[in-house]
Design an enzyme around this catalytic site. Structure first.
Site, short mmCIF file in Angstrom:
data_model
loop_
_atom_site.label_atom_id
_atom_site.label_comp_id
_atom_site.label_asym_id
_atom_site.label_seq_id
_atom_site.Cartn_x
_atom_site.Cartn_y
_atom_site.Cartn_z
N GLU A 51 -13.50 -39.28 -34.68
CA GLU A 51 -12.75 -39.71 -35.86
C GLU A 51 -11.79 -40.87 -35.58
O GLU A 51 -11.51 -41.68 -36.47
CB GLU A 51 -11.96 -38.53 -36.45
CG GLU A 51 -12.82 -37.46 -37.09
CD GLU A 51 -13.29 -36.38 -36.13
OE1 GLU A 51 -13.87 -35.37 -36.59
OE2 GLU A 51 -13.09 -36.54 -34.91
N PHE A 70 -8.57 -21.27 -40.95
CA PHE A 70 -9.38 -21.97 -39.96
C PHE A 70 -9.39 -23.46 -40.25
O PHE A 70 -9.69 -23.88 -41.36
CB PHE A 70 -10.81 -21.41 -39.98
CG PHE A 70 -11.75 -22.11 -39.04
CD1 PHE A 70 -11.58 -22.03 -37.67
CD2 PHE A 70 -12.81 -22.87 -39.54
CE1 PHE A 70 -12.44 -22.68 -36.80
CE2 PHE A 70 -13.68 -23.52 -38.68
CZ PHE A 70 -13.49 -23.43 -37.31
N GLN A 71 -9.08 -24.24 -39.23
CA GLN A 71 -9.04 -25.71 -39.29
C GLN A 71 -8.06 -26.22 -40.35
O GLN A 71 -8.28 -27.26 -40.96
CB GLN A 71 -10.44 -26.29 -39.54
CG GLN A 71 -11.36 -26.13 -38.33
CD GLN A 71 -12.63 -26.95 -38.41
OE1 GLN A 71 -13.11 -27.25 -39.49
NE2 GLN A 71 -13.17 -27.31 -37.25
N LYS A 73 -10.85 -28.21 -50.34
CA LYS A 73 -12.28 -28.10 -50.57
C LYS A 73 -12.61 -27.64 -51.98
O LYS A 73 -13.60 -28.10 -52.58
CB LYS A 73 -12.89 -27.14 -49.54
CG LYS A 73 -14.42 -27.11 -49.60
CD LYS A 73 -15.02 -26.31 -48.46
CE LYS A 73 -16.55 -26.37 -48.52
NZ LYS A 73 -17.18 -25.64 -47.39
N MET A 128 -2.58 -53.92 -16.63
CA MET A 128 -1.20 -54.18 -17.01
C MET A 128 -0.25 -53.17 -16.39
O MET A 128 0.88 -53.52 -16.00
CB MET A 128 -1.05 -54.18 -18.53
CG MET A 128 0.29 -54.69 -19.02
SD MET A 128 0.67 -56.38 -18.48
CE MET A 128 -0.25 -57.33 -19.68
#
Length: 574
Positions: A51, A113-114, A163, A482
């Site tokens: 993602e 959940f999630q 959802k 760096m």
């Protein structure tokens, strides 16, 4: 009357809004939306492998095209994986809309959940956020999201979508909203004429003026007007890292870019200026160094569309709140037909600047000798020659980023694409993918390092599935360059965890994905390898270029000093 489910409303809205690409990764809370996207063919979904890559690809698309990027992720870890990319876009004022699936509304707050409160998590790093409370809100909320992302000071907007708001069994009337009404949001469309007049009076009287322009000129599509204004006046101009290309770098009046690793002449000119005309720049710490020592003899004109940025870091003598484009155009109309008050002083100023230029002309770096490792600067110069300075160039973050900015010359805006404010490793490759989707016939290059590339190298799989003939130039110094440079300078060369001691064989890795990889070890092989890489615009080619691991980026500002306090090499300083 057309009745659509919430998910179908989202798909239809994206079509009506003219969205071409959406970058995302499916998951349970977003599956209704994914099903709706599957049942249409106007909006193309690019399935990334992480993602974070979705946000960077949408970000690159937005920076190159000037249109908002679009991201779709699921709830919980899907949304939190996008946080780094959201912060990257926020820091650089890039328009982006991130659609996040969420658990069903009756489960919010139950640690389902999630479930993650992505609105709360991202609040400090978004321009605004919305949570859908009823499917009928979807068209209006999405219209507001895209409007907010693209207007005023651009930025990312998060839309949280439970959802059950997208359930296919519930249908409601869909109407595409052509206008937006937001009483609390009224971005300025022009600057204050009185303040602009004061600024022009100072500009015409200045003896040692410098234009200092930033990313606001690029995002504000004001480069053409800026070029006109600067050339009318004959004044020197320097840009920030984000402003590279806002004024043609090949033009004599351009001093390059300024700041921590900016050019010697730009930093010296800023320090000694008596007037700084700052447009679309925010006086970032990587530019100013120690603000108490910043440009001690200069008056400051500061033009910015965001009122909170004006005088935030450095006090402006003439503050102007407004879009770069309209303010510049008004300045042009005011200077037309007028002459500067001190042409002799300006001539002396240019003599001083040209002297600084000449002072460092052949001392920027020591070219490699036969048998020595390739210098990274030589790679970027060759890259610029082979592409005639016309490519879209993305970078990751580190030494390679600075070398790309210093040695590839950009004459157009929106061509140098880099993470400036957040400094996000892993940005370059997915950003290049997003640009290539929008400009498939253009050469798109990702200049990276072996540390940064490994953070997002799984997106080779995305390119395998959806195409994306980007050229990846890996300046391989087997270390976090760096970090290592700072350790050399400040920690007596104690290289704590900055060496990459177990690198993959990049040639085998790239070939495993079905792409071409070239290994370059000598300067004689460099240009032929580049010519081979750019022979086919649509072919992804990876160049693993072994460069001198001991090379540092110079100039480099001395911490807590003024702009003129610089390390010029390992043995020289101002």
């Amino acid at each position: 009357m057309e009745l659509l489910s919430g998910a179908d409303m989202i798909a239809r809205f994206l079509q009506d809004e003219g969205v071409e690409y959406i970058y995302g990764y499916p998951g349970g809370a977003a599956l209704h939306i994914y099903d709706a996207l599957f049942r249409q063919d106007k909006v193309k979904h690019i399935l990334v492998r992480h993602e974070q890559a979705a946000t960077h690809a949408a970000d690159g698309y937005a920076r190159a095209s000037g249109k908002p990027g679009t991201v779709l992720v699921t709830s919980g870890p899907g949304a939190t994986n996008a946080v780094t990319g959201i912060a990257t876009a926020y820091m650089d004022s890039i328009p982006m809309v991130v659609l996040c699936g969420q658990v069903m509304s009756h489960l919010i707050g139950d640690d389902a959940f999630q479930e993650t409160d992505i609105i709360g998590v991202t609040r400090p790093i978004v321009k605004h956020s919305f949570s859908i409370r009823h499917p009928t809100e979807i068209p209006e909320v999405l219209k507001k999201a895209y409007y907010l992302a693209a207007t005023g000071r651009p930025g990312p907007v998060v839309v949280d979508i439970p959802k059950d708001m997208t359930a296919p069994t519930e249908r409601y009337e869909y109407v595409y909203p052509k206008k937006v009404k937001m009483r609390s949001y009224n971005p300025v469309t022009r600057g204050h004429t009185g303040q602009i007049k004061k600024a022009v009076e100072l500009m015409l009287k200045a003896r040692r003026p410098v234009f200092y322009t930033g990313g606001g000129v690029v995002t504000g599509h004001a480069s053409e007007g800026l070029t006109d204004l600067v050339q009318r006046l004959g004044y020197p101009i320097t840009t920030t890292l984000m402003g590279i290309g806002s004024y043609p770098q090949s033009d004599r009046q351009c001093l390059g870019w300024l700041g921590m690793h900016g050019s010697y002449e730009s930093n010296m000119a800023m320090h000694h200026a008596d007037l700084i005309i700052a447009i679309g720049a925010r006086f970032d710490d990587r530019v100013t160094n120690n603000t108490s020592k910043f440009c001690p003899t200069a008056k400051i004109i500061h033009v910015d569309i965001d009122p909170s940025s004006v005088s935030k870091t450095v006090r402006a003598d003439v503050p102007i709140v407004g879009p770069a484009g309209s303010v510049i155009n008004e300045m042009i109309s005011m200077v037309q037909g007028k002459e500067i008050a001190n042409p002799e002083a300006l001539g002396d100023w240019w003599k001083q600047i040209d002297g600084w230029r000449e002072e460092r002309r052949d001392k920027l770096y020591e070219p490699s000798k036969p048998g020595e490792p390739i210098k990274p600067q030589e790679v970027i110069e060759a890259l610029c020659r082979v592409t005639r300075g016309e490519a879209y160039v993305t970078t990751d973050v580190g030494q390679h980023q600075m070398f790309a900015a210093q040695y590839y010359k950009f004459d157009k805006p929106n061509r140098f694409i880099t993470s400036g404010g957040l400094g996000t490793m892993g940005f370059g490759f997915p950003a290049a993918m997003g640009i290539k989707h929008n400009f498939p016939e253009e050469q798109v290059i990702c200049v990276t390092g072996e540390g940064s590339f490994q953070m997002m190298m799984q997106e080779l799989s995305t390119c395998k599935q959806f195409g994306g003939g980007v050229k990846i130039v890996n300046l391989n110094n087997a270390s976090l360059g760096m970090v290592r440079q700072w350790q050399d300078l400040n920690y007596k060369s104690r290289h704590a965890h900055s060496y990459m001691e177990s690198l993959p064989d990049f040639q085998q890795l790239i070939e495993a994905y079905g792409f071409t990889a070239l290994r370059v070890e000598t300067l004689a092989d460099l240009e032929p390898a580049l010519e081979r890489a750019f022979a086919d615009t649509h072919e992804l080619v990876f160049l693993d270029v072994l460069v001198d691991p001991h090379e540092h980026v110079y100039p480099m500002q001395v911490p807590l000093g003024s702009m003129r306090d610089m390390l010029l090499s390992k043995t020289e300083r101002t």
